[in-house]
Structures are given as C-alpha cells and as structure tokens.
Design a protein around this motif. Structure first.
Motif, mmCIF file in Angstrom:
data_model
loop_
_atom_site.group_PDB
_atom_site.id
_atom_site.type_symbol
_atom_site.label_atom_id
_atom_site.label_comp_id
_atom_site.label_asym_id
_atom_site.label_seq_id
_atom_site.Cartn_x
_atom_site.Cartn_y
_atom_site.Cartn_z
ATOM 1 N N ILE A 67 17.422 5.657 7.406
ATOM 2 C CA ILE A 67 16.137 5.482 6.732
ATOM 3 C C ILE A 67 15.437 6.820 6.581
ATOM 4 O O ILE A 67 15.477 7.674 7.478
ATOM 5 N N ASP A 68 14.796 7.012 5.450
ATOM 6 C CA ASP A 68 14.043 8.226 5.165
ATOM 7 C C ASP A 68 13.069 8.495 6.310
ATOM 8 O O ASP A 68 12.246 7.643 6.644
ATOM 9 N N PRO A 69 13.124 9.684 6.928
ATOM 10 C CA PRO A 69 12.209 9.981 8.037
ATOM 11 C C PRO A 69 10.735 9.834 7.664
ATOM 12 O O PRO A 69 9.905 9.501 8.513
ATOM 13 N N ALA A 70 10.422 10.055 6.389
ATOM 14 C CA ALA A 70 9.025 9.908 5.958
ATOM 15 C C ALA A 70 8.556 8.460 6.108
ATOM 16 O O ALA A 70 7.373 8.212 6.386
ATOM 17 N N ILE A 71 9.470 7.501 5.933
ATOM 18 C CA ILE A 71 9.127 6.095 6.125
ATOM 19 C C ILE A 71 9.007 5.778 7.608
ATOM 20 O O ILE A 71 8.062 5.122 8.053
ATOM 21 N N LEU A 72 9.947 6.262 8.392
ATOM 22 C CA LEU A 72 9.899 6.014 9.829
ATOM 23 C C LEU A 72 8.631 6.573 10.463
ATOM 24 O O LEU A 72 8.106 6.009 11.421
ATOM 25 N N VAL A 112 0.838 -1.203 0.000
ATOM 26 C CA VAL A 112 0.000 0.000 0.000
ATOM 27 C C VAL A 112 0.869 1.248 0.000
ATOM 28 O O VAL A 112 0.534 2.257 -0.627
ATOM 29 N N TYR A 113 2.014 1.174 0.676
ATOM 30 C CA TYR A 113 2.942 2.311 0.676
ATOM 31 C C TYR A 113 3.309 2.696 -0.755
ATOM 32 O O TYR A 113 3.411 3.880 -1.087
ATOM 33 N N GLN A 114 3.482 1.699 -1.627
ATOM 34 C CA GLN A 114 3.813 1.984 -3.024
ATOM 35 C C GLN A 114 2.607 2.547 -3.783
ATOM 36 O O GLN A 114 2.745 3.393 -4.661
ATOM 37 N N VAL A 115 1.401 2.072 -3.429
ATOM 38 C CA VAL A 115 0.182 2.566 -4.086
ATOM 39 C C VAL A 115 -0.037 4.038 -3.777
ATOM 40 O O VAL A 115 -0.412 4.831 -4.661
ATOM 41 N N ALA A 152 19.115 1.532 2.579
ATOM 42 C CA ALA A 152 18.890 1.839 1.162
ATOM 43 C C ALA A 152 17.800 0.942 0.587
ATOM 44 O O ALA A 152 16.966 1.395 -0.218
ATOM 45 N N ASN A 153 17.786 -0.333 0.997
ATOM 46 C CA ASN A 153 16.737 -1.241 0.534
ATOM 47 C C ASN A 153 15.365 -0.800 1.048
ATOM 48 O O ASN A 153 14.384 -0.797 0.297
ATOM 49 N N THR A 154 15.295 -0.438 2.316
ATOM 50 C CA THR A 154 14.024 0.054 2.874
ATOM 51 C C THR A 154 13.566 1.301 2.139
ATOM 52 O O THR A 154 12.386 1.437 1.782
ATOM 53 N N VAL A 187 4.048 1.462 7.082
ATOM 54 C CA VAL A 187 5.199 0.546 7.027
ATOM 55 C C VAL A 187 5.935 0.439 8.354
ATOM 56 O O VAL A 187 6.706 -0.498 8.553
ATOM 57 N N ASN A 188 5.704 1.372 9.246
ATOM 58 C CA ASN A 188 6.396 1.363 10.535
ATOM 59 C C ASN A 188 5.403 1.653 11.654
ATOM 60 O O ASN A 188 5.419 2.717 12.256
ATOM 61 N N PRO A 189 4.515 0.702 11.931
ATOM 62 C CA PRO A 189 3.487 0.934 12.950
ATOM 63 C C PRO A 189 4.084 1.098 14.338
ATOM 64 O O PRO A 189 5.191 0.621 14.618
#
Length: 270
Positions: free
Chosen positions: A226-231, A155-158, A208-210, A236-238
């Motif tokens: 890791i990109d702070p937006a992902i964290l 879903v993160y990719q969507v 980098a993979n994450t 992706v990071n509940p």
C-alpha cells in the motif's frame, strides 16, 4: 449476479431472508491474509457467508480556508455560525449515530427515550443545514458546504482537488463500517464467484484497490504494497486510539423501524 458487495450491517438480514449461501472456504485460501480482527467479525462469525472487502470511518470534514479554528467535536455541526454551510449524510443510521454518540449513547440503542432525545437533537440541527446529502464528495469539493458529516475515504478523494479540506474523527467517537462480498443464493457460477473473492483477497490485488480508491482493506498481507502516503494518512488509516472510539452499526432486526419512523418524522418536518 453471483456476487454483491453488501455493507456488513446488512449481512445478518440477508442470512435471515436466505438471500446468500454459505461459502466454501476451501476455495478462498487467501482468507489467511485478513488481519485477526477481521477473521471472526460479529456480523458473520468465521466469515461463513461473507468476505471482508474494505472498511471506512464516518467523521467530520471541514474546509480550513473557511473555518480557521480546529474542529474536534460533533458539536460543530450544530454551530449556528455556519448556518447554511453544513451538511449531514442522507443516511438515517449514520445521522442518528452522530446524535446518539454526541449524547453519550450507543449508536445501536433501541431505547425509545434515547432515540427520542437523538431525534430532538437532529430536529434542532435541521434548520442550520444546507442539505442532507448522498454526495459528500460533491458538496465538499464544490465549496458549497464548509463542514460536513462525511465518510473518511470519500474525503480522501476530495483532498486531492481541495487540499484545504480536513477530516477528523471527533473526540466523542464515530462510526466504523465495512463492505463485504457475499455469494447470492441463486448464483449461477458459485465456484467462479468464490475464486473471484479469493482473487480480491490477494495481497497485491487488495493493495492495488486501496491505492486506487483510498479505502483501507482488512488485508494485513496487503500493507507492504500500500502507498505509504495512505498508510500515514489518518483520514483513511486512523491510529488505534481513534479506532478504539469507533462504533460499528449492527443489525437491529425489527427495532430498526424505530429509527426509520423517527427519520421519516425528521425529514417531513413533523
């Protein structure tokens, strides 16, 4: 092949069938980068035969342009208002996991009565679905489906192309899974393979993979890269409260056929 990426639930079965060989952990010093909860996983004590790679959650995704109310329960996937606009993953452990969790049972139950109850719930749901899918990204990004059983990192990719899509871990809980790296029994280059595993556990490589695929790794040392937006993204990071409600699918040995038989019955419409 020397290395394959096995889902954690499959690792015990691989061991039982002698398909993988023990790791020489001296060749994989970057194992120290793993967060504590990944250093002794239940599916492979001490990571003696596998190395954690990435992990994910399975929950509920919906298009907020189409569904204006906030969805917080698995019951949404049984709501007749969205008949023909819903999808379930074409994965029998994941699908039964949803039904079992909704009923308040373990996603790893081997009780015939509990599995029969889950089957009945899935049979009730089936006429409402548009499809069982292996492509949760496609059905959500196309707009053909408004609400779907989905893997969070997909879903993160969507969301990148369809920002109206939202992902939630339902209040009842969901599934947590992980991919691992294993060394195949007949690997021709075992030392190089294990050095590759070590490379994948390098903090910057793991980060980098994450950052590229949107899946969180088990690598604590990677977090600073890791990109702070992902964290900051619960997709992706509940947070810990959400993680505490998750169940990990386990290897069930011969009892797995109980799921397979009921899945065949569901899909055949019997």
């Amino acid at each position: 092949y020397d290395v394959t990426f096995a889902t954690s639930v499959d690792v015990p079965g691989f061991l039982a069938r002698n398909l993988v060989q023990p790791l020489d952990l001296a060749l994989i010093p970057n194992l120290v980068n793993l967060a504590p909860e990944w250093q002794d996983p239940g599916y492979d004590s001490g990571n003696t035969h596998s190395v954690p790679y990435m992990w994910w959650t399975t929950g509920l995704a919906y298009d907020t342009d189409k569904i204006k109310e906030e969805l917080t329960s698995w019951a949404a996937l049984w709501d007749a208002r969205w008949k023909g606009k819903m999808a379930m993953l074409d994965d029998y452990r994941e699908a039964f996991g949803v039904a079992l969790i909704r009923l308040g049972y373990s996603a790893n139950t081997t009780s015939d009565a509990e599995l029969d109850a889950a089957l009945a719930l899935l049979q009730e749901q089936k006429p409402l679905l548009r499809t069982y899918t292996t492509d949760d990204i496609g059905v959500l990004s196309s707009g053909d489906v408004w609400v779907s059983h989905a893997w969070g990192s997909d879903v993160y990719q969507v969301i990148a192309e369809r920002p109206s899509v939202k992902y939630v871990i339902p209040d009842e809980g969901g599934i947590r899974g992980s991919d691992t790296m294993v060394l195949l029994a007949k690997a021709k280059h075992p030392i190089a393979a294990q050095l590759f595993m070590n490379h994948m556990l390098d903090a910057q490589v793991s980060a980098a993979n994450t950052n590229f695929i949107g899946y969180m790794g088990p690598n604590a040392a990677a977090r600073e890269f890791i990109d702070p937006a992902i964290l900051d993204d619960p997709t992706v990071n509940p947070d810990k409260a959400a993680i505490d409600k998750l169940q990990e699918l386990l290897d069930l040995g011969p009892d797995l056929q109980k799921y397979q038989q009921r899945w065949t019955k569901l899909r055949a419409g019997a």
